[in-house]
Scaffold this motif. Structure first.
Motif, mmCIF file in Angstrom:
data_model
loop_
_atom_site.group_PDB
_atom_site.id
_atom_site.type_symbol
_atom_site.label_atom_id
_atom_site.label_comp_id
_atom_site.label_asym_id
_atom_site.label_seq_id
_atom_site.Cartn_x
_atom_site.Cartn_y
_atom_site.Cartn_z
ATOM 1 N N TYR A 95 0.817 -1.210 0.000
ATOM 2 C CA TYR A 95 0.000 0.000 0.000
ATOM 3 C C TYR A 95 0.854 1.264 0.000
ATOM 4 N N SER A 105 -1.026 -8.171 -2.663
ATOM 5 C CA SER A 105 -2.434 -8.545 -2.840
ATOM 6 C C SER A 105 -2.591 -9.523 -3.995
ATOM 7 N N GLN A 122 -3.119 -2.900 10.761
ATOM 8 C CA GLN A 122 -3.964 -2.344 9.696
ATOM 9 C C GLN A 122 -3.728 -3.050 8.368
ATOM 10 N N ILE A 123 -2.483 -3.446 8.110
ATOM 11 C CA ILE A 123 -2.186 -4.189 6.887
ATOM 12 C C ILE A 123 -2.931 -5.515 6.899
ATOM 13 N N GLU A 125 -5.696 -6.197 8.455
ATOM 14 C CA GLU A 125 -7.121 -5.916 8.249
ATOM 15 C C GLU A 125 -7.430 -5.685 6.771
ATOM 16 N N ARG A 126 -6.575 -4.954 6.094
ATOM 17 C CA ARG A 126 -6.810 -4.666 4.678
ATOM 18 C C ARG A 126 -6.673 -5.930 3.833
ATOM 19 N N ALA A 129 -9.730 -8.045 4.320
ATOM 20 C CA ALA A 129 -10.872 -7.503 3.579
ATOM 21 C C ALA A 129 -10.791 -7.861 2.100
ATOM 22 N N GLU A 130 -9.601 -8.116 1.600
ATOM 23 C CA GLU A 130 -9.404 -8.506 0.207
ATOM 24 C C GLU A 130 -9.549 -10.013 0.003
ATOM 25 N N SER A 213 2.234 2.701 7.505
ATOM 26 C CA SER A 213 1.033 2.094 8.112
ATOM 27 C C SER A 213 1.334 1.115 9.238
#
Length: 323
Positions: A95, A105, A122-123, A125-126, A129-130, A213
Motif C-alpha cells: 500500500y 495482494s 492495519q495491513i 485488516e486490509r 478484507a481482500e 502504516s
C-alpha cells in the motif's frame, strides 16, 4: 489435530537478512516441533529444493519467511505446497508508492489457501478484507542482544538506520525537516554490540516510518534500550493493537511542529521523560521480545487452514516435470 502436541513445522528462512532474527526463530521453535532451514540461492528454485530435500507430508505446517521477490516468481509451484503459512514483515509495501505496490495482494490472491502472518495490524485488516487469510503478528526485538545498559545518554536526539534507499525517501524527508529545526544525529552502525551501545547513548530516539502504516522494528528496539521513543503516528487502530499510548509509553507526532512542542515539554520535565521511557521499556519487554513474538507465531499457526482448491490438470502435469 491434537492441541496438546506441538505442531510439526518446516520453517524456511533467508540465509542473509539485514536484521538478525535468530532469536525469533528460537522463539518459534520453543513452541513447535520445528525443522528450521536456512536458504540462500535455493530460494530461486523452490521446486527443485522441495523435490530433493523436503517430504511435505512430514509436516503439519510449512512456513515461508523468504524473499518476496523470489516467491512471486514461483507462484505456480508454491500453490502446490500443502499447509502453507507465509510470515511477512514487508507487506506494508503493498500500500506504499514503490515497485511492490499491489503486488502482495495479487500474490496472495493466487495462494487462497495460504495463511499470511503480517506484522501490521492495519495491513492485516486490509488484506483480510481482500480475501486473504491474514493474521496480525507484530514485529519485536532480540531480547538477548538489546537492553537498557543504564549508561550515560550523551546524544539528546538521534536516529540509527538507513535513509539512502529510495523506499525510505519519506523517512529521509521527515528526518531532514526535523534536523533543520533540532540537533538530530542520524547515524548507521553495525548490528550487534555497536548498535546496542548507540541506542543506549540516545535519550530521545526519533522514528520516522512515514506512510508505512505500521511500526518498523527500530521502534521496539529503541524502547527496549530505554530511549524515549518519538514515533511517527500510524493511527489509532495500530496504536491500540500494540498498546501504544501517546505521552505515556512513547511520544507520537504527525509533524515537525508537533514533535518540537512535545520535545520542549520533555526537556522541561525530565521526570516525565523518564516515566515514558520506563513504561515503554516495560511494555516491549513484556509483549515484544522475540521470545514472546515466537510464541504468538506458533499460536497463529495452529488454527485450521483453508482447504486448497483442486489444481488444474495442466498445473499437476507441470509440477511433475523435472524443471
Amino acid at each position: 489435530m491434537d492441541t496438546g502436541k506441538p505442531l510439526k513445522i518446516l520453517l524456511l528462512v533467508q540465509k542473509e537478512q539485514r536484521v538478525i532474527l535468530d532469536r525469533l526463530y528460537d522463539g518459534i521453535a520453543a513452541h513447535t516441533d520445528c525443522d528450521l532451514r536456512w536458504l540462500g540461492d535455493e530460494q530461486a528454485d523452490l521446486k527443485r529444493y522441495f523435490r530433493e530435500h523436503v517430504r511435505a507430508q512430514d509436516y503439519e505446517r510449512i512456513v515461508f519467511f523468504l524473499r518476496f521477490k523470489q516467491e512471486i516468481r514461483q507462484v505456480g509451484f508454491i500453490r502446490s505446497v500443502p499447509n502453507l503459512v507465509i510470515l511477512e514483515h514487508d507487506a506494508w509495501q503493498n500500500y506504499f508508492p514503490c515497485k511492490y505496490r499491489g503486488r502482495f495482494s495479487a500474490h496472495y490472491r493466487r495462494l487462497p489457501a495460504a495463511r499470511v502472518l503480517s506484522s501490521g495490524f492495519q495491513i492485516s485488516e486490509r488484506l483480510r478484507a481482500e480475501g486473504t487469510d491474514a493474521v496480525f503478528v507484530p514485529k519485536g526485538y532480540d531480547q538477548t542482544l538489546l537492553r537498557n545498559l543504564g549508561t550515560e545518554r550523551d546524544i539528546e536526539l538521534g536516529f540509527v538506520g538507513s535513509v539512502k534507499s529510495g523506499i525510505y525517501s519519506e523517512r529521509k524527508a521527515m528526518l531532514d525537516a526535523i534536523a533543520h529545526e533540532e540537533p538530530l544525529m542520524t547515524v548507521r552502525t553495525q548490528s550487534g554490540a555497536e548498535y546496542l551501545e548507540m541506542l543506549n547513548r540516545i535519550r530521545f530516539f526519533v522514528s520516522a516510518d512515514v506512510g508505512m502504516s505500521e511500526y518498523m522494528i527500530k521502534n521496539f528496539e529503541a524502547m527496549a534500550c530505554g530511549c524515549v521513543l518519538f514515533a511517527y503516528d500510524q493511527g489509532a487502530a495500530e496504536n491500540s493493537a500494540l498498546g501504544f499510548v501517546d505521552m505515556e509509553n512513547l511520544v507520537l507526532y504527525r509533524s515537525v511542529n508537533e514533535l518540537r512542542d512535545k520535545l520542549s515539554r520533555l526537556r522541561a520535565s525530565p521526570e516525565l521523560a523518564a516515566r515514558i521511557a520506563a513504561k515503554g521499556q516495560t511494555l516491549v519487554e513484556r509483549e515484544y521480545s522475540f521470545a514472546r513474538i515466537g510464541e504468538r507465531v506458533a499460536a497463529a499457526l495452529r488454527p485450521p487452514l483453508r482447504l486448497a482448491a483442486p489444481s488444474a490438470w495442466w498445473e499437476r502435469l507441470r509440477l511433475q516435470l523435472p524443471f
